[in-house]
Design a protein around this motif. Structure first.
Motif, PDB file in Angstrom:
ATOM      1  N   LEU A   1      10.139  47.756  13.972  1.00 20.71           N
ATOM      2  CA  LEU A   1       9.938  46.526  13.314  1.00 20.71           C
ATOM      3  C   LEU A   1      10.361  46.308  11.918  1.00 20.71           C
ATOM      4  N   TRP A   2      10.569  47.569  11.350  1.00 17.88           N
ATOM      5  CA  TRP A   2      10.793  47.642   9.926  1.00 17.88           C
ATOM      6  C   TRP A   2      12.238  47.893   9.702  1.00 17.88           C
ATOM      7  N   GLN A   3      12.932  47.009   9.774  1.00 19.12           N
ATOM      8  CA  GLN A   3      14.327  46.956   9.682  1.00 19.12           C
ATOM      9  C   GLN A   3      14.734  46.743   8.454  1.00 19.12           C
ATOM     10  N   ARG A   4      16.100  47.244   7.947  1.00 19.24           N
ATOM     11  CA  ARG A   4      16.807  46.944   6.522  1.00 19.24           C
ATOM     12  C   ARG A   4      16.370  45.495   6.156  1.00 19.24           C
ATOM     13  N   GLN A   5      15.972  45.244   4.888  1.00 16.02           N
ATOM     14  CA  GLN A   5      15.644  43.920   4.465  1.00 16.02           C
ATOM     15  C   GLN A   5      17.054  43.240   4.757  1.00 16.02           C
ATOM     16  N   GLY A   6      16.909  41.911   5.193  1.00 15.04           N
ATOM     17  CA  GLY A   6      17.924  41.099   5.132  1.00 15.04           C
ATOM     18  C   GLY A   6      18.654  41.039   6.585  1.00 15.04           C
ATOM     19  N   THR A   7      18.227  42.130   7.525  1.00 15.92           N
ATOM     20  CA  THR A   7      18.852  42.137   8.899  1.00 15.92           C
ATOM     21  C   THR A   7      17.796  41.739   9.771  1.00 15.92           C
ATOM     22  N   TRP A   8      18.334  41.085  11.005  1.00 14.43           N
ATOM     23  CA  TRP A   8      17.629  40.301  11.997  1.00 14.43           C
ATOM     24  C   TRP A   8      17.164  41.667  13.120  1.00 14.43           C
ATOM     25  N   ILE A   9      16.163  41.375  13.663  1.00 13.63           N
ATOM     26  CA  ILE A   9      16.130  41.923  15.301  1.00 13.63           C
ATOM     27  C   ILE A   9      15.588  40.913  15.892  1.00 13.63           C
ATOM     28  N   ALA A  10      15.636  41.139  17.176  1.00 16.52           N
ATOM     29  CA  ALA A  10      15.067  40.289  18.274  1.00 16.52           C
ATOM     30  C   ALA A  10      13.636  40.899  18.924  1.00 16.52           C
ATOM     31  N   VAL A  11      12.578  40.084  19.165  1.00 22.31           N
ATOM     32  CA  VAL A  11      11.538  40.833  19.465  1.00 22.31           C
ATOM     33  C   VAL A  11      11.133  40.036  20.724  1.00 22.31           C
ATOM     34  N   ASP A  12      10.699  40.857  21.726  1.00 22.69           N
ATOM     35  CA  ASP A  12      10.020  40.105  23.184  1.00 22.69           C
ATOM     36  C   ASP A  12       8.635  40.748  23.211  1.00 22.69           C
ATOM     37  N   THR A  13       7.619  39.858  23.748  1.00 23.17           N
ATOM     38  CA  THR A  13       6.500  40.250  24.032  1.00 23.17           C
ATOM     39  C   THR A  13       6.470  39.841  25.498  1.00 23.17           C
ATOM     40  N   TRP A  14       5.397  40.656  26.390  1.00 24.52           N
ATOM     41  CA  TRP A  14       4.981  40.154  27.539  1.00 24.52           C
ATOM     42  C   TRP A  14       3.330  40.331  27.533  1.00 24.52           C
ATOM     43  N   SER A  15       2.701  39.271  27.831  1.00 25.73           N
ATOM     44  CA  SER A  15       1.239  39.075  27.810  1.00 25.73           C
ATOM     45  C   SER A  15       0.719  38.676  29.210  1.00 25.73           C
TER      46      SER A  15
END
Length: 199
Positions: A97-111
């Motif tokens: 989750l710790w990407q370069r500052q200012g860039t995006w990632i997408a996060v999916d979760t299943w619960s």
């Protein structure tokens, strides 16, 4: 003149059995689904937290024809019990989750819901922030180990599901929820969706 104040609402939590992180290709690029990686927590779930926030206008300003304060980027976080039995797994997820500052990632979760349904959550644009930048209240004996902001999408897009179908995610979406979902993918990287060329 005073700026609008961002007001945080009470957080909501869900216990995650799986978390998938998808990087974006370059600055402002598209999500690179072939580089997505899934982390599984079937035996010892982590918690996903979401804090809805609004922009409350300065007291001297009128809200005009809008009866509600406009939304601000939500806070998104991962939390774990203080005595979680697998700290290295938490570190691996935090690093992902710790990407370069200012860039995006997408996060999916299943619960799992209390009724036994699988709940799917997608943050299509997670922008990481430092842990000391905002506070997300944790339940007793839990701590926050990763923190971000959920930024609204600029374009509509099809988001792949593990069953080879797709969700349609509208523009302006910062958090997408569904109970119409398939089981989470296996841990690790997915099978590439396009052919790669080798030199």
């Amino acid at each position: 003149m005073r700026d609008d104040e961002i007001v945080s609402h009470p957080p909501s939590y869900s216990r995650c059995l799986a978390v998938r992180i998808t990087p974006y290709a370059g600055d402002g690029g598209q999500p690179d689904h072939d580089q997505a990686v899934t982390y599984r927590f079937d035996e010892d779930p982590v918690m996903f937290g979401y804090v809805y926030r609004t922009r409350e206008p300065a007291i001297h300003q009128s809200t005009g024809s809008f009866p509600y304060a406009p939304a601000a980027p939500g806070l998104v976080a991962f939390l774990a019990p203080d005595d979680h039995p697998d700290p290295p797994a938490l570190s691996r997820l935090a690093q992902g989750l710790w990407q370069r500052q200012g860039t995006w990632i997408a996060v999916d979760t299943w619960s799992k819901t209390p009724g036994g349904e699988t709940l799917y959550t997608l943050v299509p644009q997670w922008k990481r922030v430092d842990l000391d930048e905002h506070e997300v209240p944790a339940p007793p004996h839990h701590h926050v180990f990763a923190l971000g902001e959920a930024t609204a999408t600029r374009d509509a897009q099809q988001w792949p599901r593990p069953d080879d179908r797709a969700y349609h995610v509208e523009w302006g979406t910062s958090l997408f929820l569904s109970t119409d979902t398939s089981p989470p993918p296996a841990a690790g990287f997915p099978t590439p969706t396009r052919q790669r060329t080798t030199a």
